[in-house]
Design a protein around this motif. Structure first.
Motif, PDB file in Angstrom:
ATOM      1  N   ALA A 126       1.852  79.236  50.784  1.00  0.00           N
ATOM      2  CA  ALA A 126       1.260  78.158  49.992  1.00  0.00           C
ATOM      3  C   ALA A 126       1.464  76.790  50.630  1.00  0.00           C
ATOM      4  CB  ALA A 126       1.857  78.161  48.591  1.00  0.00           C
ATOM      5  N   ARG A 127       2.374  76.708  51.604  1.00  0.00           N
ATOM      6  CA  ARG A 127       2.732  75.409  52.170  1.00  0.00           C
ATOM      7  C   ARG A 127       2.547  75.298  53.678  1.00  0.00           C
ATOM      8  NH1 ARG A 127       5.545  76.901  48.005  1.00  0.00           N
ATOM      9  NH2 ARG A 127       6.223  75.409  46.414  1.00  0.00           N
ATOM     10  N   ARG A 128       2.349  76.407  54.364  1.00  0.00           N
ATOM     11  CA  ARG A 128       2.307  76.375  55.814  1.00  0.00           C
ATOM     12  C   ARG A 128       1.034  75.701  56.309  1.00  0.00           C
ATOM     13  NH1 ARG A 128       2.839  82.168  57.922  1.00  0.00           N
ATOM     14  NH2 ARG A 128       3.010  81.037  59.894  1.00  0.00           N
ATOM     15  N   PRO A 129       1.022  75.254  57.565  1.00  0.00           N
ATOM     16  CA  PRO A 129      -0.200  74.688  58.149  1.00  0.00           C
ATOM     17  C   PRO A 129      -1.373  75.634  57.949  1.00  0.00           C
ATOM     18  CG  PRO A 129       1.645  74.373  59.640  1.00  0.00           C
ATOM     19  CD  PRO A 129       2.157  75.229  58.505  1.00  0.00           C
ATOM     20  N   ARG A 130      -2.562  75.056  57.828  1.00  0.00           N
ATOM     21  CA  ARG A 130      -3.719  75.852  57.401  1.00  0.00           C
ATOM     22  C   ARG A 130      -4.091  76.967  58.369  1.00  0.00           C
ATOM     23  NH1 ARG A 130      -4.999  70.812  54.968  1.00  0.00           N
ATOM     24  NH2 ARG A 130      -6.016  69.851  56.754  1.00  0.00           N
ATOM     25  N   GLY A 131      -3.684  76.870  59.574  1.00  0.00           N
ATOM     26  CA  GLY A 131      -3.985  77.926  60.542  1.00  0.00           C
ATOM     27  C   GLY A 131      -3.234  77.668  61.832  1.00  0.00           C
TER      28      GLY A 131
END
Length: 296
Positions: free
Chosen positions: A163-168
């Protein structure tokens, strides 16, 4: 270590040292604390009867994880009184770290800050399972939990990070392209050039640790961040602001009078800079003078 002897215990420790460093660094985000963990790991390993050890790698990882967990709890108390934003201590990483995209992603500043939002045990379980693919039984031994409990913790930590990590995962080439544009704009004071490469909701974090001047709060928004950078970097020249491989990704290192003054790591999403992490605390820059080879 070991009085210079090349005994089996020393050979095993040296063979797995880079792996142990990576495990501890992903849990702690502090190279100085990692070195202390490795020293404690060695002291315990040197007293083990190797005839009782089935898997030396797993045994060493277990010792290092337990030491890192203990240190992580101490760090948590320290961070409560830390002056301003806390950022991980940056590492100069060897080029081969960037080639392992998953590893580079896991030690990036952006990901390490996400891992900071986990509890110590959640962080240990996530790192051992998601980054190093250890089995639940092995992890259970390392964190003193049952395999069933570890499965639940892993599920919870995975959802929290997702839910919090960089988008890709962004390739080093993409990051380098954005960083080149950022470096050109920063060193020429090109405000429009900065605005072109910064995402509208970009966040700037500065870590001076109360020792060096840094903004005490995050700075949010392209206009505010661009003006801050244009004012703060107008003393930097292209020669002083140089690219480097930091935490597996391209970053910029600002040198003043030949001394490292600031390390700027970036987070890139969709070709734009969404996060800037400027580490100025001298205590966190002391390990920036030699490359580190991280291993999974």
């Amino acid at each position: 270590m070991g009085g210079g002897r090349t005994d089996p215990a020393t050979e095993a420790f040296v063979a797995h040292r880079n792996l142990l460093f990576t495990v501890a660094y992903e849990m702690l985000g502090s190279a100085a604390d990692v070195e202390d963990v490795l020293q404690e790991t060695w002291l315990r390993w040197a007293g083990v009867d190797l005839g009782t050890v089935r898997d030396q790698r797993a045994y060493l990882v277990r010792i290092a994880t337990r030491q890192a967990l203990s240190r992580l709890r101490t760090l948590g108390r320290r961070k409560e009184s830390y002056v301003g934003p806390w950022l991980p201590a940056p590492l100069l990483t060897a080029p081969d770290v960037a080639e392992d995209v998953e590893l580079a992603d896991s030690v990036s500043m952006a990901m390490l800050l996400v891992l900071e939002t986990l509890s110590p045990v959640e962080r240990a379980v996530f790192v051992l399972r998601e980054v190093f693919d250890l089995g639940y039984d092995e992890i259970a031994e390392a964190v003193d939990k049952s395999p069933a409990a570890v499965r639940q913790i892993a599920h919870r930590a995975r959802a929290h990070v997702a839910a919090r990590r960089p988008r890709g995962v962004v390739s080093p080439a993409e990051t380098r392209h954005a960083l080149d544009a950022f470096q050109r704009a920063a060193t020429t004071g090109d405000l429009q050039g900065l605005l072109d490469i910064l995402a509208p909701d970009v966040v700037f974090l500065g870590d001076g640790g109360g020792i060096k001047q840094a903004f005490p709060q995050p700075v949010v928004g392209a206009d505010k961040v661009a003006r801050l950078l244009a004012a703060g970097l107008n003393r930097a020249t292209t020669a002083a602001l140089r690219p480097a491989q930091v935490n597996g990704y391209p970053a910029l290192v600002l040198r003043l009078d030949e001394e490292i003054d600031t390390v700027v790591a970036v987070r890139i999403d969709d070709g734009l800079i969404t996060g800037l992490y400027a580490v100025r605390n001298p205590e966190k820059l002391s390990h920036m003078h030699q490359e580190t080879t991280l291993r999974r």
